[in-house]
Design a protein around this motif. Structure first.
Motif, PDB file in Angstrom:
ATOM      1  N   VAL A 132       0.763   7.673   2.718  1.00 51.81           N
ATOM      2  CA  VAL A 132       0.889   9.126   2.717  1.00 51.81           C
ATOM      3  C   VAL A 132       0.803   9.600   4.162  1.00 51.81           C
ATOM      4  N   SER A 192       0.828  -1.196   0.000  1.00 58.18           N
ATOM      5  CA  SER A 192       0.000   0.000   0.000  1.00 58.18           C
ATOM      6  C   SER A 192       0.868   1.253   0.000  1.00 58.18           C
ATOM      7  N   GLY A 201      -4.207   4.274  -1.451  1.00 58.71           N
ATOM      8  CA  GLY A 201      -3.215   4.156  -0.391  1.00 58.71           C
ATOM      9  C   GLY A 201      -3.774   4.401   0.990  1.00 58.71           C
ATOM     10  N   GLU A 202      -2.858   4.464   1.937  1.00 53.84           N
ATOM     11  CA  GLU A 202      -3.195   4.732   3.337  1.00 53.84           C
ATOM     12  C   GLU A 202      -2.842   6.174   3.683  1.00 53.84           C
ATOM     13  N   LEU A 203      -3.732   6.833   4.385  1.00 54.20           N
ATOM     14  CA  LEU A 203      -3.502   8.202   4.838  1.00 54.20           C
ATOM     15  C   LEU A 203      -3.287   8.171   6.345  1.00 54.20           C
ATOM     16  N   ALA A 256      -3.767   9.928  -1.543  1.00 58.24           N
ATOM     17  CA  ALA A 256      -4.012   8.577  -1.030  1.00 58.24           C
ATOM     18  C   ALA A 256      -5.192   7.932  -1.756  1.00 58.24           C
TER      19      ALA A 256
END
Length: 152
Positions: free
Chosen positions: A9, A6, A35-37, A30
């Motif tokens: 961010v 992943s 993605g992951e925030l 993200a």
């Protein structure tokens, strides 16, 4: 850089106008990358202080100030709730640290991208880039995006 699959961010967030702009940019980044925030909010207890602080106001009233940790937690909780309402998954950490830059840099060890505002609450208003941002840009182990808010 992260070794996971992943895209991570990390956003430095103190509730300031500039950090709000960084949060919006980081959330969109993200989202686009699935993605992951991760929000990082740092706080420091000033030497020789205790909370809740009770102060007399200019008009003779009494005001109670929350602790820096409570303020940081509240600021971050509101940001996370706003992201959740928009359908953007995010996690957050409220970190006690002598340095906001150090807290962001620690979190950046796993990041693919670090997003910060150009300035936070402190410092001198005439500066284009604040000290935390400068430190993060110069020491981050991942690319750093510095976001300025749109002109009003």
């Amino acid at each position: 850089m992260s070794s996971s699959t992943s895209f991570i961010v990390v956003v430095g967030f103190d509730g300031s106008r500039d950090s709000q702009a960084a949060l919006e940019w980081g959330a969109e980044e993200a989202r686009q990358r699935s993605g992951e925030l991760r929000l990082i909010t740092a706080w420091t207890k000033q030497p020789m202080s205790w909370y809740p602080a009770v102060m007399e106001t200019a008009v003779g009233g009494i005001a109670v100030a929350d602790s820096p940790e409570e303020d940081a937690s509240t600021i971050q909780a509101k940001a996370l709730k706003s992201l959740e309402e928009k359908g953007i998954p995010a996690t957050g950490q409220v970190i006690h640290s002598h340095s906001a830059a150090a807290a962001i840099l620690d979190a950046a060890a796993e990041a693919d991208l670090v997003v910060v505002g150009s300035r936070g609450h402190g410092g001198f208003t005439g500066l284009h880039v604040g000290s935390v941002t400068t430190h993060v840009v110069n020491h981050a182990p991942a690319p750093v995006l510095v976001v300025r808010p749109k002109a009003s």
